[in-house]
Scaffold this motif. Structure first.
Motif, PDB file in Angstrom:
ATOM      1  N   GLY A  39       0.785  -1.234   0.000  1.00  0.00           N
ATOM      2  CA  GLY A  39       0.000   0.000   0.000  1.00  0.00           C
ATOM      3  C   GLY A  39       0.812   1.277   0.000  1.00  0.00           C
ATOM      4  O   GLY A  39       0.265   2.367   0.221  1.00  0.00           O
ATOM      5  N   ASP A 514      -5.968  -8.191  -2.252  1.00  0.00           N
ATOM      6  CA  ASP A 514      -6.316  -6.862  -1.764  1.00  0.00           C
ATOM      7  C   ASP A 514      -7.790  -6.818  -1.382  1.00  0.00           C
ATOM      8  O   ASP A 514      -8.658  -6.651  -2.229  1.00  0.00           O
ATOM      9  CB  ASP A 514      -6.001  -5.828  -2.858  1.00  0.00           C
ATOM     10  CG  ASP A 514      -6.338  -4.407  -2.426  1.00  0.00           C
ATOM     11  OD1 ASP A 514      -6.643  -4.215  -1.233  1.00  0.00           O
ATOM     12  OD2 ASP A 514      -6.299  -3.506  -3.273  1.00  0.00           O
ATOM     13  N   PRO A 516      -9.857  -4.735   1.374  1.00  0.00           N
ATOM     14  CA  PRO A 516      -9.778  -3.734   2.451  1.00  0.00           C
ATOM     15  C   PRO A 516     -10.701  -4.006   3.632  1.00  0.00           C
ATOM     16  O   PRO A 516     -10.478  -3.487   4.732  1.00  0.00           O
ATOM     17  CB  PRO A 516     -10.171  -2.424   1.760  1.00  0.00           C
ATOM     18  CG  PRO A 516     -10.482  -2.742   0.353  1.00  0.00           C
ATOM     19  CD  PRO A 516     -10.238  -4.174   0.093  1.00  0.00           C
ATOM     20  N   ARG A 547      -4.647  -2.924   5.019  1.00  0.00           N
ATOM     21  CA  ARG A 547      -5.567  -2.087   4.238  1.00  0.00           C
ATOM     22  C   ARG A 547      -6.713  -1.568   5.095  1.00  0.00           C
ATOM     23  O   ARG A 547      -7.589  -0.887   4.585  1.00  0.00           O
ATOM     24  CB  ARG A 547      -6.150  -2.902   3.073  1.00  0.00           C
ATOM     25  CG  ARG A 547      -5.107  -3.470   2.112  1.00  0.00           C
ATOM     26  CD  ARG A 547      -4.681  -2.460   1.104  1.00  0.00           C
ATOM     27  NE  ARG A 547      -3.761  -3.008   0.115  1.00  0.00           N
ATOM     28  CZ  ARG A 547      -3.285  -2.327  -0.912  1.00  0.00           C
ATOM     29  NH1 ARG A 547      -3.628  -1.069  -1.070  1.00  0.00           N
ATOM     30  NH2 ARG A 547      -2.449  -2.872  -1.762  1.00  0.00           N
TER      31      ARG A 547
END
Length: 664
Positions: A39, A514, A516, A547
């Protein structure tokens, strides 16, 4: 000139990382490591380095999905420059092989993806004519390609008002791989009607080239929209590129035939002397069949096995690859180097073992061993200025930078996130009563609309844990390696939606994932030794919780291993750096916002698939053709919009439907 276009400026660690990388390259430092945490915007850092050093760049990644993501981002950053995509063009590939134990010969079988083949050709054309080129490639880049000098010789230029004989033009098109098709213009074909010749370039399906002749004079060169036939552009001159990425002249083929015959005679003599009569008969029959096709058509199935002779290489000499199309002074960026380099290292040995068996049992001539990928030594010699990027760089790249001059042998760090997000907090808990604790943790997170990843060490543990938690009414799914790309994507999408509160996995919860909404990661058997629980694997897995503002990791273990200590220490170090930065710049961490994107889960599609499964005979064939045609159109539209995640999922669905019906 490379010109970066972005709505924001480098922040956090990015300015210093860019400065150090650029300074190293300008001071002729060949190897540098960018330790970029999850990130922190490594892609934007790469883009800034490319703009400042102004060198053609190869970005090497370890899988097609990450390559697609980088390709899309870099096309956005460099809209005026050539950003290309080079990966294996096989949707399915079964190499030629022989299993002596069961006396089973497996013929080569493959399915080429036409869209990817067009992108590969576009890459070779860009590198042959431009300097402002960025290529995002998978490890397919180490496999054999055309001799770049021969490839460039196959280009030819057409100029308005110049003279050219119509027959000569058609012959030249055939020589560089185009096929005549007066009924349908598809990429890699041409039609010739009267004085109008239409050429469909092999690297696009959006337009064709129209050459209008007046006698032997070129009257007009036009680029025409393939759908509505409107003229998009008129050219004073135009370069015609080959239709295939491997083009060989008749002269080279004839020379190769002579060399193949010589090798065949020597090999047969040796085999018969050693009483390998069956192998000799097999080799003679197969090779003579290939030679007959080469004489007649200039091509044969498995022509790549004779590449040593077609390319005039010496025994054992490195094959030509994508690297040879770059100028000497180019930049290589190896993304996720801890994963990419082991892949590169393993490709050669696997290929060599298979080929040696084919040669030993008379399926191929010994020269077929030179149809191969680069070995690791050759690969390391091909790359010039290299930046290795990873949150957990491997020992190889760390050793390389130690050999650089003093002042340039440090790992360049990029651990500050522009969003202000911190590395997760870490807690160690005993394995006793761990399942009940996991149930409690999942319920706490679900109440806050947050999700959980659970990583186990074995398949059996993952399956049993999933079954047990489902009995306890926990909404959970098992993400395992037998799930196809489409199914994995759907599981993760359902996790984000809240269909599941948790997902169990083994080695799939690492780099590139990924989500979040995931605020908690539970790592079982964290103290066990091995690849899945070494320092790098633990750091990568812990990073999946970075995340989310409430990111937290629980390590279930009965003792603290050295790998755990190192992973915890590194995570805390990064967390403190980010906290100091946030305090200094008055940044309040915020969650990463990532929109939920429907891949292909629509009621209409579900209905169509049900009809296909229940249909019979011609109705089944018609239903299948309609579904595939609709999906292919959606896939192409998604690719044009740079939505490669959706395009890849649609491609996988098409292949699944085709494979399912073929089995039936």
């Amino acid at each position: 000139m490379f010109k970066l276009v972005a709505p924001y400026q480098p922040t956090g660690d990015q300015p210093e990382a860019i400065k150090q990388l650029v300074n190293g390259i300008k001071n002729n430092i060949k190897n540098q490591v960018l330790l970029g945490a999850t990130g922190t915007g490594k892609t934007f850092t790469m883009a800034n380095v490319i703009q400042q050093v102004q060198k053609p760049t190869l970005i090497l990644v370890h899988n097609k999905t990450l390559a697609m993501q980088l390709y899309g981002e870099l096309k956005t950053f460099f809209p005026k420059n050539r950003v290309e995509y080079f990966v294996s063009y096989f949707d399915f590939y079964q190499p030629e092989a022989y299993l002596p134990k069961t006396d089973t010969y497996i013929d080569k079988n493959s399915k080429i993806n036409q869209e990817i083949e067009m992108l590969r050709l576009s890459t070779l054309n860009a590198l042959s004519t431009n300097k402002d080129v960025i290529v995002v490639a998978s490890v397919a880049a180490i496999y054999g390609a055309q001799d770049p000098r021969e490839y460039q010789k196959s280009f030819f230029e057409l100029r308005k008002d110049n003279k050219i004989n119509r027959k000569d033009l058609l012959n030249r098109l055939v020589t560089i791989g185009y096929q005549r098709n007066d009924l349908e213009l598809i990429p890699g074909t041409f039609s010739a009607k009267g004085d109008v010749i239409k050429i469909a370039p092999s690297w696009t399906d959006q337009y064709f080239l129209r050459i209008s002749l007046f006698g032997d004079e070129i009257e007009e060169i036009a680029k025409v929209d393939i759908l509505n036939s409107t003229v998009l552009e008129r050219y004073p001159f135009l370069t015609i590129f080959p239709a295939e990425d491997y083009v060989s002249t008749r002269e080279r083929v004839n020379l190769a035939i002579g060399k193949i015959e010589e090798e065949l005679a020597k090999t047969l003599t040796k085999m018969k002397k050693n009483n390998l009569l069956l192998e000799a008969q097999r080799l003679e029959q197969r090779t003579n069949n290939d030679l007959e096709n080469l004489r007649e058509f200039g091509f044969c199935s498995g022509i790549e096995n004779y590449s040593r002779y077609l390319e005039k290489r010496q025994p054992g000499e490195s094959p030509y690859t994508l690297f040879d199309f770059f100028p000497q002074d180019y930049l290589t960026i190896i993304d996720e180097s801890h994963m990419t380099l082991p892949q590169v290292r393993g490709m050669y040995n696997t290929d060599r073992s298979r080929k040696e068996t084919l040669v030993k049992y008379g399926f191929r001539l010994p020269s077929a061993l030179d149809n191969r990928p680069l070995n690791f030594h050759e690969f390391s010699k091909k790359i010039n200025y290299t930046v290795y990027t990873s949150a957990t760089p491997g020992d190889y790249e760390l050793q390389l930078i130690k050999k650089e001059p003093a002042g340039f042998n440090q790992t360049i760090q990029q651990v500050i996130r522009p969003t202000g997000l911190l590395d997760p907090t870490i807690e160690i808990k005993p394995s006793v009563d761990q399942i009940n604790d996991i149930i409690k943790q999942i319920k706490l997170r679900a109440a806050n609309q947050e999700r959980v990843f659970i990583t186990t060490l074995t398949i059996r543990m993952a399956e049993e844990l999933t079954a047990y938690l489902q009995e306890e009414k926990i909404k959970i799914a098992y993400l395992h390696n037998e799930l196809k790309t489409l199914e994995r994507t759907k599981v993760l999408l359902d996790l984000r939606r809240g269909v599941y509160d948790a997902v169990v996995g083994i080695n799939l919860l690492r780099e590139g994932l990924d989500v979040p909404e995931v605020s908690l990661i539970c790592i079982l058997d964290a103290d066990k030794s091995g690849f899945l629980r070494n320092t790098r694997s633990l750091i990568q897995t812990i990073g999946r919780a970075a995340r989310n503002v409430h990111g937290h990791v629980i390590l279930y273990a009965d003792e603290v291993s050295l790998a755990m200590e190192e992973a915890i220490e590194e995570t805390l170090r990064r967390r403190k750096i980010q906290m100091v930065y946030n305090e200094k710049h008055h940044i309040e961490p915020v969650n990463v916002k990532k929109p939920l994107s429907e891949i292909i889960t629509t009621k209409e599609l579900d209905s169509d698939l049900k009809k296909l499964r229940t249909a019979k005979g011609k109705a089944k064939i018609t239903a299948k053709e309609k579904i595939i045609a609709d999906l292919r159109l959606e896939m192409l539209q998604a690719a044009k919009q740079l939505n490669f995640e959706r395009a890849a999922a649609l491609r996988d669905l098409i292949l699944n439907i085709e494979a399912e019906q073929e089995k039936k």
